[in-house]
Design a protein around this motif. Structure first.
Motif, PDB file in Angstrom:
ATOM      1  N   ALA A   1      -9.576  -1.958   5.753  1.00  0.00           N
ATOM      2  CA  ALA A   1      -8.972  -2.859   6.739  1.00  0.00           C
ATOM      3  C   ALA A   1      -8.779  -2.181   8.090  1.00  0.00           C
ATOM      4  O   ALA A   1      -8.851  -2.826   9.138  1.00  0.00           O
ATOM      5  N   ALA A   2      -8.546  -0.867   8.073  1.00  0.00           N
ATOM      6  CA  ALA A   2      -8.355  -0.117   9.320  1.00  0.00           C
ATOM      7  C   ALA A   2      -9.682   0.253   9.963  1.00  0.00           C
ATOM      8  O   ALA A   2      -9.708   0.744  11.097  1.00  0.00           O
ATOM      9  N   GLY A   3     -10.784   0.045   9.236  1.00  0.00           N
ATOM     10  CA  GLY A   3     -12.088   0.416   9.763  1.00  0.00           C
ATOM     11  C   GLY A   3     -12.303   1.921   9.746  1.00  0.00           C
ATOM     12  O   GLY A   3     -13.039   2.460  10.578  1.00  0.00           O
ATOM     13  N   LEU A   4     -11.653   2.580   8.789  1.00  0.00           N
ATOM     14  CA  LEU A   4     -11.740   4.029   8.660  1.00  0.00           C
ATOM     15  C   LEU A   4     -12.198   4.397   7.262  1.00  0.00           C
ATOM     16  O   LEU A   4     -12.188   3.564   6.356  1.00  0.00           O
ATOM     17  N   THR A   5     -12.566   5.640   7.079  1.00  0.00           N
ATOM     18  CA  THR A   5     -12.936   6.099   5.748  1.00  0.00           C
ATOM     19  C   THR A   5     -11.681   6.414   4.943  1.00  0.00           C
ATOM     20  O   THR A   5     -10.617   6.689   5.507  1.00  0.00           O
ATOM     21  N   ARG A   6     -11.841   6.385   3.627  1.00  0.00           N
ATOM     22  CA  ARG A   6     -10.727   6.733   2.749  1.00  0.00           C
ATOM     23  C   ARG A   6     -10.280   8.168   3.016  1.00  0.00           C
ATOM     24  O   ARG A   6      -9.092   8.478   2.998  1.00  0.00           O
ATOM     25  N   ILE A   7     -11.225   9.032   3.318  1.00  0.00           N
ATOM     26  CA  ILE A   7     -10.908  10.438   3.604  1.00  0.00           C
ATOM     27  C   ILE A   7     -10.006  10.545   4.830  1.00  0.00           C
ATOM     28  O   ILE A   7      -9.053  11.320   4.844  1.00  0.00           O
ATOM     29  N   THR A   8     -10.295   9.763   5.855  1.00  0.00           N
ATOM     30  CA  THR A   8      -9.468   9.788   7.066  1.00  0.00           C
ATOM     31  C   THR A   8      -8.045   9.345   6.746  1.00  0.00           C
ATOM     32  O   THR A   8      -7.082   9.954   7.205  1.00  0.00           O
ATOM     33  N   VAL A   9      -7.916   8.302   5.950  1.00  0.00           N
ATOM     34  CA  VAL A   9      -6.579   7.825   5.584  1.00  0.00           C
ATOM     35  C   VAL A   9      -5.847   8.905   4.789  1.00  0.00           C
ATOM     36  O   VAL A   9      -4.676   9.195   5.057  1.00  0.00           O
ATOM     37  N   HIS A  10      -6.524   9.526   3.853  1.00  0.00           N
ATOM     38  CA  HIS A  10      -5.889  10.582   3.047  1.00  0.00           C
ATOM     39  C   HIS A  10      -5.600  11.839   3.871  1.00  0.00           C
ATOM     40  O   HIS A  10      -4.682  12.589   3.543  1.00  0.00           O
ATOM     41  N   ARG A  11      -6.356  12.051   4.926  1.00  0.00           N
ATOM     42  CA  ARG A  11      -6.075  13.179   5.803  1.00  0.00           C
ATOM     43  C   ARG A  11      -4.745  12.944   6.527  1.00  0.00           C
ATOM     44  O   ARG A  11      -3.988  13.872   6.771  1.00  0.00           O
ATOM     45  N   ARG A  12      -4.459  11.718   6.856  1.00  0.00           N
ATOM     46  CA  ARG A  12      -3.210  11.389   7.569  1.00  0.00           C
ATOM     47  C   ARG A  12      -2.037  11.182   6.616  1.00  0.00           C
ATOM     48  O   ARG A  12      -0.902  11.470   6.963  1.00  0.00           O
ATOM     49  N   PHE A  13      -2.324  10.642   5.435  1.00  0.00           N
ATOM     50  CA  PHE A  13      -1.277  10.338   4.456  1.00  0.00           C
ATOM     51  C   PHE A  13      -1.737  10.813   3.088  1.00  0.00           C
ATOM     52  O   PHE A  13      -2.713  10.290   2.554  1.00  0.00           O
ATOM     53  N   ALA A  14      -1.043  11.767   2.527  1.00  0.00           N
ATOM     54  CA  ALA A  14      -1.462  12.408   1.276  1.00  0.00           C
ATOM     55  C   ALA A  14      -1.597  11.418   0.119  1.00  0.00           C
ATOM     56  O   ALA A  14      -2.469  11.557  -0.727  1.00  0.00           O
ATOM     57  N   ASN A  15      -0.729  10.399   0.114  1.00  0.00           N
ATOM     58  CA  ASN A  15      -0.753   9.427  -0.975  1.00  0.00           C
ATOM     59  C   ASN A  15      -0.108   8.125  -0.520  1.00  0.00           C
ATOM     60  O   ASN A  15       0.361   8.017   0.615  1.00  0.00           O
ATOM     61  N   ARG A  16      -0.110   7.163  -1.394  1.00  0.00           N
ATOM     62  CA  ARG A  16       0.426   5.828  -1.079  1.00  0.00           C
ATOM     63  C   ARG A  16       1.900   5.891  -0.701  1.00  0.00           C
ATOM     64  O   ARG A  16       2.349   5.211   0.221  1.00  0.00           O
ATOM     65  N   GLN A  17       2.665   6.712  -1.405  1.00  0.00           N
ATOM     66  CA  GLN A  17       4.090   6.847  -1.111  1.00  0.00           C
ATOM     67  C   GLN A  17       4.309   7.391   0.302  1.00  0.00           C
ATOM     68  O   GLN A  17       5.183   6.926   1.019  1.00  0.00           O
ATOM     69  N   ALA A  18       3.507   8.355   0.703  1.00  0.00           N
ATOM     70  CA  ALA A  18       3.624   8.909   2.058  1.00  0.00           C
ATOM     71  C   ALA A  18       3.312   7.827   3.097  1.00  0.00           C
ATOM     72  O   ALA A  18       3.970   7.757   4.145  1.00  0.00           O
ATOM     73  N   LEU A  19       2.351   6.978   2.792  1.00  0.00           N
ATOM     74  CA  LEU A  19       2.022   5.879   3.693  1.00  0.00           C
ATOM     75  C   LEU A  19       3.177   4.880   3.768  1.00  0.00           C
ATOM     76  O   LEU A  19       3.559   4.439   4.857  1.00  0.00           O
ATOM     77  N   LEU A  20       3.765   4.526   2.630  1.00  0.00           N
ATOM     78  CA  LEU A  20       4.904   3.608   2.622  1.00  0.00           C
ATOM     79  C   LEU A  20       6.090   4.196   3.397  1.00  0.00           C
ATOM     80  O   LEU A  20       6.784   3.476   4.128  1.00  0.00           O
ATOM     81  N   GLU A  21       6.309   5.496   3.239  1.00  0.00           N
ATOM     82  CA  GLU A  21       7.392   6.152   3.977  1.00  0.00           C
ATOM     83  C   GLU A  21       7.128   6.106   5.472  1.00  0.00           C
ATOM     84  O   GLU A  21       8.038   5.827   6.262  1.00  0.00           O
TER      85      GLU A  21
END
Length: 187
Positions: free
Chosen positions: A49-69
């Motif tokens: 949805a962000a138009g990014l790779t999964r790796i990029t998202v994981h580089r910014r947020f280690a896991n789903r909980q970190a993203l929710l935080e």
């Protein structure tokens, strides 16, 4: 000196930081929309949805909980910014309350999922929530001094009712189907 050792110019690092900030903003905005549709959505769905790779998202947020935080902190910081932008100390309490309410409703409308779910109660999010409560009670105190609220009104109860009214206004049935009904001033 650090930049020269790696062969990077300070302007290169600023560009990298700006790019990282844009990525984080895109991830947070996409996560809000994706989780609003499916609270159990994956990091991969957010990345798409962000138009990014999964790796990029994981580089910014280690896991789903970190993203929710991060979502919780970002949304609460935006609420604080909305309150401050209203400049509540620069106007009579009634005008300030109207400005703050309209600005907060704009933020709540953008971050419906994050602000309506108890996602992450990190120390950072809790500190921001305390700041929001302080701003609100300060405004309620002014409203009381200016005669808008009864002299003996319980301001903690008043704050809770105010928050409940904000939530009810933004979440009332049919509100999403009527864009005109989303105007913060009308709400």
């Amino acid at each position: 000196p650090h930049c020269a050792l790696r062969g990077e110019k300070p302007s290169d690092l600023r560009a990298l930081r700006a790019d990282a900030e844009r990525s984080v903003r895109a991830i947070l905005e996409a996560a809000e929309q994706v989780f609003a549709q499916d609270a159990g959505a994956s990091m991969e769905q957010v990345a798409e949805a962000a138009g990014l790779t999964r790796i990029t998202v994981h580089r910014r947020f280690a896991n789903r909980q970190a993203l929710l935080e991060a979502l919780a902190v970002s949304a609460k910081q935006q609420l604080i910014d909305a309150i401050k932008e209203a400049r509540p100390d620069a106007a009579p309490a009634l005008v300030a309350l109207h400005r703050v309410t309209a600005n907060v409703l704009r933020v709540k409308n953008t971050w419906r999922f994050t602000l309506s779910h108890a996602n992450a109660h990190t120390p950072a999010a809790a500190a921001l929530w305390d700041e929001i409560n302080t701003h609100t009670v300060d405004l309620m105190n002014r409203a009381q001094r200016e005669g808008l609220l009864a002299p003996h009104a319980d301001l903690e109860w008043t704050r809770q009712v105010y928050y409940a009214l904000l939530s009810e206004a933004i979440n009332r049935p049919g509100a999403e189907q009527d864009p005109a009904a989303q105007d913060p001033d009308a709400l």
